[in-house]
Design a protein around this motif. Structure first.
Motif, PDB file in Angstrom:
ATOM      1  N   ALA A 737       0.833  -1.208   0.000  1.00 49.69           N
ATOM      2  CA  ALA A 737       0.000   0.000   0.000  1.00 49.69           C
ATOM      3  C   ALA A 737       0.862   1.250   0.000  1.00 49.69           C
ATOM      4  O   ALA A 737       0.591   2.216  -0.731  1.00 49.69           O
ATOM      5  CB  ALA A 737      -0.936  -0.014   1.209  1.00 49.69           C
ATOM      6  N   VAL A 738       1.935   1.238   0.812  1.00 47.27           N
ATOM      7  CA  VAL A 738       2.853   2.385   0.868  1.00 47.27           C
ATOM      8  C   VAL A 738       3.563   2.564  -0.475  1.00 47.27           C
ATOM      9  O   VAL A 738       3.687   3.683  -0.988  1.00 47.27           O
ATOM     10  CB  VAL A 738       3.871   2.206   2.016  1.00 47.27           C
ATOM     11  N   MET A 743       4.323   5.554  -5.451  1.00 42.43           N
ATOM     12  CA  MET A 743       4.346   5.537  -6.910  1.00 42.43           C
ATOM     13  C   MET A 743       3.409   6.611  -7.465  1.00 42.43           C
ATOM     14  O   MET A 743       3.740   7.325  -8.417  1.00 42.43           O
ATOM     15  CB  MET A 743       3.932   4.163  -7.406  1.00 42.43           C
ATOM     16  N   CYS A 744       2.218   6.741  -6.855  1.00 41.74           N
ATOM     17  CA  CYS A 744       1.254   7.747  -7.320  1.00 41.74           C
ATOM     18  C   CYS A 744       1.750   9.164  -7.076  1.00 41.74           C
ATOM     19  O   CYS A 744       1.483  10.070  -7.874  1.00 41.74           O
ATOM     20  CB  CYS A 744      -0.089   7.536  -6.630  1.00 41.74           C
ATOM     21  N   LEU A 745       2.465   9.378  -5.971  1.00 44.40           N
ATOM     22  CA  LEU A 745       2.972  10.720  -5.664  1.00 44.40           C
ATOM     23  C   LEU A 745       4.103  11.113  -6.599  1.00 44.40           C
ATOM     24  O   LEU A 745       4.331  12.303  -6.852  1.00 44.40           O
ATOM     25  CB  LEU A 745       3.446  10.771  -4.203  1.00 44.40           C
TER      26      LEU A 745
END
Length: 788
Positions: A737-738, A743-745
């Protein structure tokens, strides 16, 4: 026709074999072609500069100075790897001094408006490394300690290690015999103590290494060992002061004797093994199992007639020390026999008679009870009431004493059968039957306890126990969960005096000296009496008392002192731990700041062994409770609900769960232990059944997570290692999850250096922060209620 049929079958068989070989050859060719194609692909990838995926668990290898903060900017492994995640942090925490109370408040003596949290660790025995039960203790205590520290309280979690008198001496004696073929008597007391100190230095370091790997945030600069000089000084001071208060005395009475240890042990160190009937048990020192649960009937002749009185016993060998037969005063069967003389079949000159005593149960056996005052607790009291002779017939080594004729020198349980045979030869044996009974077992040596009369030192417990009982009844001391109050009440309402002498070499030697004039007890004093002994903090203090009593003999050089060779029960020193760690009896700043402590957290199995005694000692010597709260956690058992035991092979080293271990390595640990061959073979089989594939690597966080989750079960935890592995898988979900969020940030994302503004415009951000606030409150509420 038969030949043609046979030839046809052989031809069909040959055709099938040829077809199978052709198919096998084709499969091998296809595998070779696939391997060649895969090799070409791998070669092209290498040429294209594509990195190969690493094999095996990822480890943190980023260069940084030892003790420096871990570099978290490096690339993260694709999966959660405990060794990668957990490495380097502890060294940084310790080097920064985060675990010291001075970190929150440099001058810890100044009042902290947020309060003080102080707790001592239940000091592990130095005998060996930690087991999974210690890991549960560490997980709970570290969770509470870090929580209080985060709340801004001045926080101290004080570590230490216990010298464990009996257990350590037994381990080192076995080690000495196994490795060098020597006994402690071959070495002598001083050299043997040096052997134990070497063992302690090795094992003590191992224990602290394990505690660090479990993440324990203890203040290691304040670590204590119960045999170090300052701690020994506290033990001697406590003995002297309690003796001065009239709480210490010496008496010659029946004790629980372990023939294997050659030492007395306290009542609560005796395990009661219940038998429903006849059963053979292994007893140390005997090749063959010994039968228990058998009630033997035999007859004693009366001296003045042909009558006989039949008695029943589960211990025929003790009849060698019989000095009476007791019957109930109101039993009509024996009223005509009161005070009549009995003839002992092996010692006809011995004075024996029938005594009337109301302790006899008329319904049990024949209603007539043989009385051996020197080897049974009830018989001891009966002997005092009826002024009977006390004849010791079993020695410290478990052999029949020299005063027993043909039976002298026999091991006690070998003598059992010899006595029965001799009774049969004299026509006095009546018969035997299965009988439910309780066999007293030494918890340390697993030997069958032999009651013996020995002079020992005792602590008067009645008054101290009442204060401890009143503290819980009034609510001044709180036991959590509350249902332990009932056990507390039962034990302390019937608290017997505590035998604190141990016939060992490892421990705190009793600070009592016997005065001698010309090598004999001064003034004809009785060594069995406490009044004959001089109590002092050291030899000089005791000698000063002796000189005052016998000045003439002292001036002539005829006066000497002999110190009691016995040592004090380990629990005597452990009961002082909450204040001895702060250098009591000195009035130090730590003592005035951190005593009384806040909490004592431990397993419910030592509620009376340790907790009650700390409370009694604190109230007696400090006039204050040592802590306000006691949280008692569950006891860890194996996945089958069995008590963990080295001989069963189900004791788990937390390091083996953290790092993982193969079945072969588990077997190798048994070979390096103090178990005998029979126990090793049994333990190997148990390990094979429970851990056929070894123990998987789970990591510290997953282990602690599992143990804290398990603690909600109640009084017992049936630990399944695969459930711990399940929490490692949960950690991996969190890890993924982290990684997804990062990755999205994107790589360019930077955390803001300032705090978030009070007003958050985005409803999504508000929702996230509300969930965070809810989680914090839920955790606070859970920890306040000891709900982990």
């Amino acid at each position: 026709k038969a030949d043609k049929k046979k030839q046809k079958k052989e031809a069909e068989k040959a055709a099938k074999l040829a077809k199978f070989q052709a198919k096998k050859q084709l499969e091998e060719q296809q595998k070779a072609a696939a391997a060649a194609a895969d090799g070409q692909k791998q070669s092209k990838k290498k040429k294209a500069g594509k990195p190969e995926k690493p094999t095996g668990p990822a480890e943190y290898k980023w260069e940084h100075e030892p003790g420096q903060r871990k570099n978290t900017a490096c690339p993260l492994p694709e999966a959660y790897e405990p060794r990668y995640v957990e490495s380097a942090w502890y060294e940084w925490w310790e080097s920064e001094g985060f675990f010291k109370p001075e970190h929150q408040q440099p001058d810890f003596t100044k009042p902290n408006p947020r309060g003080i949290f102080m707790m001592v660790i239940p000091p592990p025995n130095v005998t060996a490394g930690l087991h999974i039960g210690h890991a549960l203790t560490s997980a709970i205590e570290d969770t509470l300690t870090r929580w209080h520290r985060m709340r801004g309280e001045t926080t101290l979690w004080n570590p230490g290690c216990d010298h464990a008198g009996i257990a350590t001496q037994v381990v080192v004696e076995k080690k000495l015999m196994r490795e060098r073929g020597l006994t402690r008597h071959d070495l002598g007391r001083e050299a043997f103590e040096q052997e134990i100190w070497r063992y302690r230095n090795e094992k003590g370091d191992r224990i602290y290494y394990q505690l660090r790997h479990l993440g324990c945030s203890c203040d290691w600069s304040r670590a204590r060992f119960t045999m170090e000089p300052k701690m020994s000084r506290a033990v001697i001071e406590a003995f002297v002061r309690m003796h001065g208060m009239g709480l210490m005395y010496r008496a010659n009475r029946l004790v629980n004797w372990s023939c294997t240890l050659r030492s007395a042990i306290s009542d609560i160190e005796v395990e009661k093994k219940e038998l429903t009937g006849r059963k053979a048990l292994h007893v140390p020192g005997y090749e063959q199992p010994i039968e228990f649960g058998v009630l033997t009937h035999f007859a004693y002749p009366l001296a003045d007639s042909d009558e006989k009185i039949v008695v029943a016993t589960t211990r025929p060998e003790t009849m060698l020390g019989d000095t009476a037969v007791a019957v109930h005063p109101e039993d009509p069967r024996y009223k005509h026999m009161h005070d009549r003389r009995i003839v002992h079949p092996f010692f006809p000159d011995r004075e024996m008679r029938v005594v009337a005593d109301s302790f006899v149960e008329r319904e049990f056996g024949t209603g007539a009870v043989k009385i051996t005052p020197a080897h049974d607790a009830n018989d001891f009291e009966c002997g005092i009431r009826n002024n009977l002779a006390f004849i010791t017939v079993i020695g410290e080594d478990g052999r029949i004493a020299d005063n027993c004729g043909e039976f002298s020198g026999l091991p006690r349980f070998d003598a059992r059968q010899r006595v029965v045979d001799a009774l049969k030869a004299k026509g006095l044996w009546i018969g035997e039957q299965d009988n439910p009974m309780v066999v007293p077992i030494c918890s340390r040596s697993k030997d069958v306890i032999e009651p013996l009369i020995k002079p020992q030192w005792y602590v008067r417990c009645e008054g101290m126990a009442k204060r401890a009982l009143d503290a819980v009844e009034s609510g001044e001391l709180q036991l959590i969960p509350e249902y332990h109050n009932r056990v507390w009440r039962e034990w302390l309402s019937n608290c017997r005096d505590w035998c604190i002498s141990r016939q060992l070499w490892w421990g705190h030697q009793v600070p009592a000296w016997l005065p001698l004039i010309d090598g004999k007890p001064a003034g004809g004093c009785d060594p069995n009496s406490g009044d004959s002994w001089l109590i002092g903090r050291n030899h000089d203090e005791a000698m000063a008392q002796a000189r005052a009593k016998w000045p003439k003999e002292a001036a002539e050089g005829r006066l000497t002192l002999k110190q009691d060779p016995d040592v004090l029960d380990t629990w005597f020193s452990s009961q002082l731990f909450p204040f001895s760690v702060f250098d009591w009896p000195d009035q130090t700043l730590e003592l005035s700041t951190f005593y009384p402590g806040t909490l004592l957290e431990t397993g419910h199995d030592i509620l009376f062994f340790w907790v009650a005694r700390m409370v009694m000692a604190g109230l007696t010597l400090m006039d204050k409770l040592p802590f306000r709260y006691v949280y008692l956690h569950a006891i860890v058992r194996d996945s089958h609900g069995q008590k963990m035991s080295k001989s069963k092979g189900n004791v788990i080293d937390p390091m083996d769960v953290i790092n993982g271990i193969t079945l072969e390595s588990l077997h190798a640990q048994l070979e390096d232990s103090n178990l005998d061959r029979r126990e090793i073979d049994r333990a190997r089989q148990c390990q094979k059944e429970d851990y056929p594939n070894g123990i998987p690597e789970c990591g510290t966080d997953a282990l602690r997570f599992a143990l804290c989750a398990y603690s909600a079960q109640g009084r017992d935890i049936n630990l399944d290692v695969l459930r711990v592995q399940g929490y490692r898988f949960f950690c991996n979900k969190m890890w993924q999850a982290v990684r997804y969020v990062l990755m999205c940030l994107g790589d360019s994302f930077q955390l803001p250096e300032t705090r978030l503004p009070h007003r958050i415009g985005s409803s999504l951000d508000q929702w996230i922060l509300s969930r965070l606030t809810y989680t914090v409150r839920a955790i606070d509420k859970g920890l306040e209620a000891y709900d982990f």
